[in-house]
Design a protein around this motif. Structure first.
Motif, short mmCIF file in Angstrom:
data_model
loop_
_atom_site.label_atom_id
_atom_site.label_comp_id
_atom_site.label_asym_id
_atom_site.label_seq_id
_atom_site.Cartn_x
_atom_site.Cartn_y
_atom_site.Cartn_z
N ILE A 78 0.95 -1.06 0.00
CA ILE A 78 -0.07 -0.01 -0.07
C ILE A 78 0.95 1.15 -0.04
N VAL A 80 1.03 4.61 1.67
CA VAL A 80 0.47 5.36 2.84
C VAL A 80 0.87 6.92 2.59
N GLU A 235 -6.65 -3.69 14.24
CA GLU A 235 -7.96 -3.61 14.94
C GLU A 235 -8.76 -5.03 14.68
N MET A 236 -8.75 -5.26 13.50
CA MET A 236 -9.52 -6.58 12.75
C MET A 236 -8.74 -7.60 13.42
N1 LIG Z 1 -3.82 6.84 -1.34
C1 LIG Z 1 -5.03 7.03 -1.11
O1 LIG Z 1 -5.85 7.63 -1.85
C2 LIG Z 1 -5.70 6.39 0.18
C3 LIG Z 1 -7.05 6.57 0.39
C4 LIG Z 1 -7.38 5.92 1.50
C5 LIG Z 1 -6.52 5.46 2.55
N2 LIG Z 1 -5.10 5.29 2.25
C6 LIG Z 1 -4.09 4.59 3.17
O2 LIG Z 1 -4.46 3.42 3.54
C7 LIG Z 1 -4.59 3.08 4.62
C8 LIG Z 1 -5.77 2.23 4.69
O3 LIG Z 1 -5.53 0.82 3.76
P1 LIG Z 1 -6.73 -0.14 3.56
O4 LIG Z 1 -7.73 0.34 2.99
O5 LIG Z 1 -5.85 -1.33 3.13
O6 LIG Z 1 -6.77 -0.88 5.27
P2 LIG Z 1 -7.82 -0.65 5.95
O7 LIG Z 1 -8.44 0.66 6.58
O8 LIG Z 1 -7.36 -1.78 7.17
O9 LIG Z 1 -9.35 -1.26 5.38
C9 LIG Z 1 -9.26 -2.70 4.72
C10 LIG Z 1 -10.33 -3.60 5.05
O10 LIG Z 1 -10.39 -3.83 6.41
C11 LIG Z 1 -11.83 -3.46 7.08
N3 LIG Z 1 -11.58 -2.98 8.43
C12 LIG Z 1 -10.88 -1.87 9.18
N4 LIG Z 1 -10.82 -1.98 10.34
C13 LIG Z 1 -11.43 -3.38 10.59
C14 LIG Z 1 -11.95 -3.97 11.85
N5 LIG Z 1 -11.73 -3.30 13.16
N6 LIG Z 1 -12.46 -4.98 11.92
C15 LIG Z 1 -12.69 -5.64 10.55
N7 LIG Z 1 -12.73 -5.17 9.56
C16 LIG Z 1 -11.99 -3.93 9.60
C17 LIG Z 1 -12.08 -2.25 6.43
O11 LIG Z 1 -13.45 -1.97 6.58
P3 LIG Z 1 -14.02 -0.54 6.27
O12 LIG Z 1 -14.31 -0.22 5.16
O13 LIG Z 1 -15.54 -0.79 7.14
O14 LIG Z 1 -13.21 0.38 7.16
C18 LIG Z 1 -11.75 -2.52 4.87
O15 LIG Z 1 -12.73 -3.70 4.35
C19 LIG Z 1 -4.91 4.18 5.38
O16 LIG Z 1 -4.18 4.12 6.65
C20 LIG Z 1 -4.33 5.25 4.32
O17 LIG Z 1 -2.67 5.58 4.81
C21 LIG Z 1 -4.55 5.62 1.22
#
Ligand SMILES: NC(=O)c1ccc[n+]([C@@H]2O[C@H](COP(=O)([O-])OP(=O)(O)OC[C@H]3O[C@@H](n4cnc5c(N)ncnc54)[C@H](OP(=O)(O)O)[C@@H]3O)[C@@H](O)[C@H]2O)c1
Ligand SMILES: Cc1cc2nc3c(=O)[nH]c(=O)nc-3n(C[C@H](O)[C@H](O)[C@H](O)COP(=O)(O)OP(=O)(O)OC[C@H]3O[C@@H](n4cnc5c(N)ncnc54)[C@H](O)[C@@H]3O)c2cc1C
Length: 266
Positions: A78, A80, A235-236
């Motif tokens: 990813i 960040v 957290e997941m």
């Molecule tokens: N470049 C960009 O445009 C951009 C945009 C957004 C984010 N980001 C970066 O990407 C990161 C997020 O990456 P990501 O989307 O791969 O990770 P993520 O936030 O962990 O989300 C991935 C999946 O995990 C789920 N999830 C999150 N917390 C959970 C929990 N406690 N229990 C169960 N499922 C859970 C999310 O559901 P939900 O959808 O319900 O949360 C989603 O389906 C951010 O920290 C940020 O730095 C970048």
């Protein structure tokens, strides 16, 4: 006196963006001495942005995506936006140098489980990486009856490696894996912020809790017949682990195998 370096310089051979600016896979050459177990991770190093020609000073953990017996190394990352390391990694081009610590590490490996039964590989985001390595190794196909890969992502475009996983679920292991007999793979892609036909749009924790995950996989999620790995968002991992422990799943202790193994990515 010279001291031997703890890392080697490797050359980037391929960069592929799944989602521009957000998700990429990167392949490198591999030191012949670098041997790992599927599920382990590498420590990748880069020079600081302020000293691009200097020695590597930024180090981050990245799970290997490729199987242990395949050529080279592959990583899935990813970006960040305000991170120190991943934006630099995302700028690399074929021919550039990526430093790799000589020692692979990590315990999200299949030797944590006794063979047999059903193997659930539950991930969010880039947590899928470690499982891709396992699926490109014969051990997992030979030692379990069913393999159920669950990939939770925010949006469907983030379902990286989905075509490969779909193909392996229909046709069996990738051609690089020579295994017999073979487990059956089920692939459950679960976007949480948009819908995919036939899939619920819900976090995998909710799907464990309300029983939908078992229905989707057509397989009971109980420790008598199953082993579970969790990888990705911490957290997941914490919440899913609590739900699974309530069902009787437990990590192995004192060298004994268990039914639950986890890895946090941050
Ligand atoms: N470049 C960009 O445009 C951009 C945009 C957004 C984010 N980001 C970066 O990407 C990161 C997020 O990456 P990501 O989307 O791969 O990770 P993520 O936030 O962990 O989300 C991935 C999946 O995990 C789920 N999830 C999150 N917390 C959970 C929990 N406690 N229990 C169960 N499922 C859970 C999310 O559901 P939900 O959808 O319900 O949360 C989603 O389906 C951010 O920290 C940020 O730095 C970048
Ligand atoms: C054992 C292990 C294996 C890992 N394997 C991978 C991997 O295969 N692929 C990968 O992309 N990352 C992986 N990571 C995370 C990776 O080490 C870096 O944290 C990540 O690349 C971001 O680095 P950064 O310096 O840009 O941001 P950091 O300063 O390291 O992180 C800043 C913030 O970004 C978020 N974040 C960090 N990593 C992720 C991620 N993977 N997905 C979503 N949000 C994240 C968190 O909110 C974190 O607090 C792994 C981490 C560990 C501990």
């Amino acid at each position: 006196m010279t001291t031997e370096s703890v890392y080697t310089p490797q050359t980037v051979t391929r960069v592929h963006f799944w989602v521009p600016g957000k998700l990429l896979s990167l392949s490198t050459t591999r030191d012949p001495a670098y041997q790992f177990t599927a599920g382990q991770f590498a420590r990748l190093g880069l020079p600081a942005a302020t000293d691009p020609d200097g020695p590597p000073t930024l180090w981050r953990a990245y799970s290997m995506v490729n199987g242990p017996r395949q050529e080279g190394l592959e990583f899935y990352s990813i970006v960040v936006p305000d991170g120190q390391f991943s934006p630099l990694l995302a700028k690399l081009q074929p021919g550039d140098t990526l430093y790799i610590d000589k020692t692979p590490v990590g315990f999200l490996t299949l030797d944590r489980f006794a063979p047999g039964g059903n193997l659930w590989l539950l991930s969010t985001g880039t947590g899928l990486s470690a499982y891709l390595s396992m699926l490109q190794d014969s051990h997992v196909w030979e030692n379990f009856d069913r393999i159920i890969v669950v990939h939770g992502v925010r949006h469907r475009e983030e379902l990286a490696y989905g075509e490969s996983l779909q193909a392996w679920s229909l046709q069996g292991p990738p051609s690089s894996v020579h295994s017999s007999p073979s487990a059956r793979l089920s692939y459950l892609p679960i976007p949480t912020r948009e819908t995919l036909p036939g899939m619920p749009s819900a976090r995998l924790t909710q799907l464990i809790e309300d029983g939908q995950l078992e229905q989707l996989a057509d397989c009971p999620l109980d420790p008598a017949q199953s082993k579970v790995m969790l990888c990705g968002n911490p957290e997941m991992v914490t919440q899913a682990r609590a739900l699974l422990q309530a069902r009787g799943f437990a990590a192995g202790r004192r060298g004994n195998t268990g039914t639950l193994a986890v890895e946090n990515y941050w």
